[in-house]
Design a protein around this motif. Structure first.
Motif, short mmCIF file in Angstrom:
data_model
loop_
_atom_site.label_atom_id
_atom_site.label_comp_id
_atom_site.label_asym_id
_atom_site.label_seq_id
_atom_site.Cartn_x
_atom_site.Cartn_y
_atom_site.Cartn_z
N SER A 86 40.66 42.89 36.59
CA SER A 86 40.52 41.77 35.65
C SER A 86 39.76 40.59 36.25
CB SER A 86 41.90 41.32 35.17
OG SER A 86 42.66 40.86 36.28
N ASN A 87 39.12 40.81 37.40
CA ASN A 87 38.30 39.74 37.99
C ASN A 87 37.08 40.32 38.70
OD1 ASN A 87 39.83 40.88 40.09
ND2 ASN A 87 39.75 38.99 41.28
N SER A 88 36.45 41.31 38.05
CA SER A 88 35.27 41.93 38.66
C SER A 88 34.23 42.27 37.59
CB SER A 88 35.66 43.21 39.41
OG SER A 88 36.17 44.17 38.49
N ALA A 105 32.90 33.18 34.00
CA ALA A 105 32.91 33.46 35.44
C ALA A 105 31.50 33.81 35.94
CB ALA A 105 33.88 34.60 35.75
N GLU A 125 33.31 39.99 42.64
CA GLU A 125 34.73 39.70 42.44
C GLU A 125 34.89 38.20 42.31
OE1 GLU A 125 37.68 42.12 44.65
OE2 GLU A 125 35.90 42.90 45.69
N PHE A 126 35.69 37.79 41.33
CA PHE A 126 35.85 36.37 41.02
C PHE A 126 37.26 35.90 41.34
CE2 PHE A 126 33.25 38.51 37.74
CZ PHE A 126 32.00 38.02 38.12
N GLU A 127 37.39 34.62 41.66
CA GLU A 127 38.72 34.04 41.86
C GLU A 127 39.42 33.89 40.52
OE1 GLU A 127 39.11 30.68 44.42
OE2 GLU A 127 37.59 31.45 45.81
N ALA A 128 38.65 33.56 39.49
CA ALA A 128 39.19 33.39 38.14
C ALA A 128 39.20 34.73 37.42
CB ALA A 128 38.35 32.38 37.36
N SER A 129 40.00 34.82 36.39
CA SER A 129 40.07 36.04 35.59
C SER A 129 38.78 36.25 34.80
CB SER A 129 41.24 35.94 34.61
OG SER A 129 41.23 37.04 33.71
N SER A 130 38.39 37.51 34.68
CA SER A 130 37.27 37.89 33.82
C SER A 130 37.75 38.97 32.84
CB SER A 130 36.09 38.39 34.67
OG SER A 130 36.47 39.51 35.45
#
Length: 170
Positions: A129-131, A35, A21-26
């Motif tokens: 949208s962030n994984s 990311a 999981e990312f802080e930024a959008s992927s």
């Protein structure tokens, strides 16, 4: 909710902790590649189309591949028509930007495009949208319950050929 359905899906293989999981959008191929720190082609994007009946079909392809309408029609015997964002959510349970072939709301047919076969591992989204998750081709095929491999994309072979030529000229 969607990320949770994907985590539940991966529990059967004890892989739910492997979801990144990312802080930024992927949410797009380029954002995901940024990311993760990989080339965009290694992002396994999931495209959703109207099927022959009520259910959609999903095609997972390399991030640099584009649907070839002629190949699509020859393979499936109907015209490639992508679902609207509302239809995608209704069919898959995932919103645009997190669509993947895992933890689906409905039992949909999943196909894998040969454009991904040039990589050992790829990174599909995992319901948000962030994984994302790094998977081998065999894992992607197994975990998505794919019906099989198809050749319905274009563009990626041109890029591959250009890259090979560039390497040869250095």
């Amino acid at each position: 909710m969607s990320l949770e359905s994907v985590k539940a899906h991966f529990k059967q293989w004890n892989r739910e902790r492997d979801i990144m999981e990312f802080e930024a959008s992927s949410a797009t191929v380029d954002l995901a590649a940024e990311a993760i720190g990989c080339i965009p082609a290694r992002i396994a994007k999931t495209l959703s189309f109207r099927g022959a009946g009520e259910a959609a079909i999903l095609v997972v392809a390399a991030g640099d591949a584009k649907i070839d309408n002629k190949k699509f029609r020859e393979t499936y015997s109907f015209k490639a028509r992508m679902l609207s964002p509302d239809e995608v959510l209704e069919q898959t349970g995932h919103a645009i930007g997190g669509v993947c072939p895992f933890g689906l709301k409905n039992d949909l047919e999943v196909y894998l495009d040969v454009s991904m076969q040039r990589f050992e591992t790829l990174f599909p989204a995992c319901g948000s949208s962030n994984s994302a998750m790094e998977l081998t081709l065999d894992e992607l095929e197994q975990y998505s319950f794919a019906k099989g491999w198809v050749d319905i994309c274009k563009g990626w072979k041109d890029e591959e050929k250009l890259a090979e030529e560039a390497l040869q000229n250095t």
